[in-house]
Design an enzyme around this catalytic site. Structure first.
Site, PDB file in Angstrom:
ATOM      1  N   CYS A   5      -2.481  50.509  -0.406  1.00 16.95           N
ATOM      2  CA  CYS A   5      -2.461  49.267  -1.169  1.00 16.95           C
ATOM      3  C   CYS A   5      -3.803  48.549  -1.042  1.00 16.95           C
ATOM      4  O   CYS A   5      -4.312  48.356   0.070  1.00 16.95           O
ATOM      5  CB  CYS A   5      -1.324  48.399  -0.647  1.00 16.95           C
ATOM      6  SG  CYS A   5      -1.397  46.674  -1.130  1.00 16.95           S
ATOM      7  N   GLU A   6      -4.373  48.156  -2.169  1.00 18.74           N
ATOM      8  CA  GLU A   6      -5.676  47.493  -2.129  1.00 18.74           C
ATOM      9  C   GLU A   6      -5.592  46.056  -1.619  1.00 18.74           C
ATOM     10  O   GLU A   6      -6.614  45.444  -1.325  1.00 18.74           O
ATOM     11  CB  GLU A   6      -6.330  47.511  -3.511  1.00 18.74           C
ATOM     12  CG  GLU A   6      -5.627  46.696  -4.561  1.00 18.74           C
ATOM     13  CD  GLU A   6      -6.323  46.780  -5.914  1.00 18.74           C
ATOM     14  OE1 GLU A   6      -6.264  45.773  -6.644  1.00 18.74           O
ATOM     15  OE2 GLU A   6      -6.906  47.829  -6.245  1.00 18.74           O
ATOM     16  N   HIS A   7      -4.383  45.522  -1.518  1.00 23.42           N
ATOM     17  CA  HIS A   7      -4.227  44.143  -1.045  1.00 23.42           C
ATOM     18  C   HIS A   7      -4.150  44.055   0.479  1.00 23.42           C
ATOM     19  O   HIS A   7      -4.650  43.093   1.070  1.00 23.42           O
ATOM     20  CB  HIS A   7      -2.971  43.520  -1.656  1.00 23.42           C
ATOM     21  CG  HIS A   7      -3.014  43.474  -3.157  1.00 23.42           C
ATOM     22  ND1 HIS A   7      -1.902  43.706  -3.934  1.00 23.42           N
ATOM     23  CD2 HIS A   7      -4.039  43.255  -4.008  1.00 23.42           C
ATOM     24  CE1 HIS A   7      -2.239  43.610  -5.211  1.00 23.42           C
ATOM     25  NE2 HIS A   7      -3.522  43.344  -5.281  1.00 23.42           N
ATOM     26  N   HIS A   8      -3.497  45.042   1.122  1.00 20.80           N
ATOM     27  CA  HIS A   8      -3.321  44.977   2.574  1.00 20.80           C
ATOM     28  C   HIS A   8      -3.810  46.240   3.288  1.00 20.80           C
ATOM     29  O   HIS A   8      -3.769  46.304   4.513  1.00 20.80           O
ATOM     30  CB  HIS A   8      -1.840  44.755   2.925  1.00 20.80           C
ATOM     31  CG  HIS A   8      -1.266  43.515   2.313  1.00 20.80           C
ATOM     32  ND1 HIS A   8      -0.523  43.521   1.151  1.00 20.80           N
ATOM     33  CD2 HIS A   8      -1.352  42.217   2.686  1.00 20.80           C
ATOM     34  CE1 HIS A   8      -0.166  42.293   0.842  1.00 20.80           C
ATOM     35  NE2 HIS A   8      -0.649  41.474   1.751  1.00 20.80           N
TER      36      HIS A   8
ATOM     37  N   GLN B  85       0.037  50.423  -7.594  1.00 19.44           N
ATOM     38  CA  GLN B  85       0.816  51.489  -8.233  1.00 19.44           C
ATOM     39  C   GLN B  85       0.655  51.460  -9.744  1.00 19.44           C
ATOM     40  O   GLN B  85       0.607  52.505 -10.399  1.00 19.44           O
ATOM     41  CB  GLN B  85       2.296  51.367  -7.854  1.00 19.44           C
ATOM     42  CG  GLN B  85       3.138  52.535  -8.376  1.00 19.44           C
ATOM     43  CD  GLN B  85       4.546  52.513  -7.834  1.00 19.44           C
ATOM     44  OE1 GLN B  85       4.794  52.057  -6.721  1.00 19.44           O
ATOM     45  NE2 GLN B  85       5.488  53.006  -8.608  1.00 19.44           N
TER      46      GLN B  85
ATOM     47  N   HIS C 295       6.278  51.032  -0.673  1.00 13.98           N
ATOM     48  CA  HIS C 295       5.082  50.304  -0.257  1.00 13.98           C
ATOM     49  C   HIS C 295       5.287  49.740   1.139  1.00 13.98           C
ATOM     50  O   HIS C 295       6.186  48.928   1.361  1.00 13.98           O
ATOM     51  CB  HIS C 295       4.786  49.163  -1.239  1.00 13.98           C
ATOM     52  CG  HIS C 295       4.396  49.644  -2.604  1.00 13.98           C
ATOM     53  ND1 HIS C 295       3.151  49.414  -3.142  1.00 13.98           N
ATOM     54  CD2 HIS C 295       5.087  50.353  -3.538  1.00 13.98           C
ATOM     55  CE1 HIS C 295       3.086  49.954  -4.356  1.00 13.98           C
ATOM     56  NE2 HIS C 295       4.254  50.525  -4.609  1.00 13.98           N
TER      57      HIS C 295
ATOM     58  N   CYS D 247       3.534  47.665   2.581  1.00 17.20           N
ATOM     59  CA  CYS D 247       3.269  46.228   2.633  1.00 17.20           C
ATOM     60  C   CYS D 247       4.556  45.431   2.411  1.00 17.20           C
ATOM     61  O   CYS D 247       4.636  44.264   2.798  1.00 17.20           O
ATOM     62  CB  CYS D 247       2.195  45.828   1.622  1.00 17.20           C
ATOM     63  SG  CYS D 247       2.590  46.221  -0.087  1.00 17.20           S
TER      64      CYS D 247
END
Length: 208
Positions: free
Chosen positions: A94-97, A135, A163, A165
């Site tokens: 995940c590019e956020h976490h 995704q 995910h 996250c």
């Protein structure tokens, strides 16, 4: 003039790729940040291991999807129905976490005189998966890459993924799966073709 040179130099320094040593030092910083001691025995080799692992986990940045897709084939004996590769396992982040996304991809297309080697479809999934992703993005990227390279009558991609996250932090809902899909060409404009694809993914026979 000196100010311009300093500005250009600063930009170059910021844009350059960090060295392996700098990356390892960044890992040590994170270890200290979480409250551990990077100098204790169990963590001495961790920075080097993490940097090496990142080279593998994010190898998609070094890969060219054009090279992966490569050659197409015309000798298909007139075959013009759906080609589907189902249940392609993948791991992404995940590019956020920057925590794992674990899932499987189903990729199909309607050939227009040319086909791809089946392994190339799985490798295309791998190229995009081994990058920081959402995704939604990976689903669209796979479909558009095959569509642009092969120029089939249509491409269909369905991804199912868990995910971490969501499972390990935040709402902590283990087992909640996310489904995303992208359709191009005939799969987008003809509901019957889309229904056939979904039926094949689920292992059912759609009436001819």
């Amino acid at each position: 003039m000196d100010a311009i040179v300093k500005t250009l130099t600063r930009k170059t320094d910021e844009d350059r790729r960090p060295t392996v040593s700098e990356a390892e030092e960044a890992v040590r910083t994170l270890l200290r940040f979480i409250g551990d001691d990077p100098e204790r025995e169990g963590l001495l080799d961790t920075p080097a291991r993490v940097v090496k692992a990142y080279g593998e986990l994010f190898s998609g940045y070094e890969a060219s999807v054009e090279d992966v897709l490569g050659r197409t084939f015309e000798e298909v004996a007139g075959y013009d129905d759906i080609v589907l590769v189902r249940d392609i396992p993948f791991f992404s982040h995940c590019e956020h976490h920057m925590v794992p996304i674990i899932g499987k991809a189903h990729v199909g297309y309607l050939p227009d005189g040319r086909v791809l080697g089946l392994s190339k479809i799985a490798r295309t999934v791998e190229v995009f998966a081994r990058r920081l992703q959402t995704q939604e993005s990976i689903t669209a990227q796979i479909a558009h890459a095959i569509d642009a390279h092969l120029k089939p009558k249509g491409v269909a991609v369905l991804i199912e993924a868990d995910h971490m996250c969501m499972a390990m932090r935040g709402v902590q809902k283990l087992g909640a799966s996310t489904l995303t899909s992208t359709f191009t060409g005939a799969f987008k404009t003809e509901p019957r073709e889309q229904a056939r694809f979904m039926s094949m993914v689920r292992g059912f026979n759609y009436p001819a």
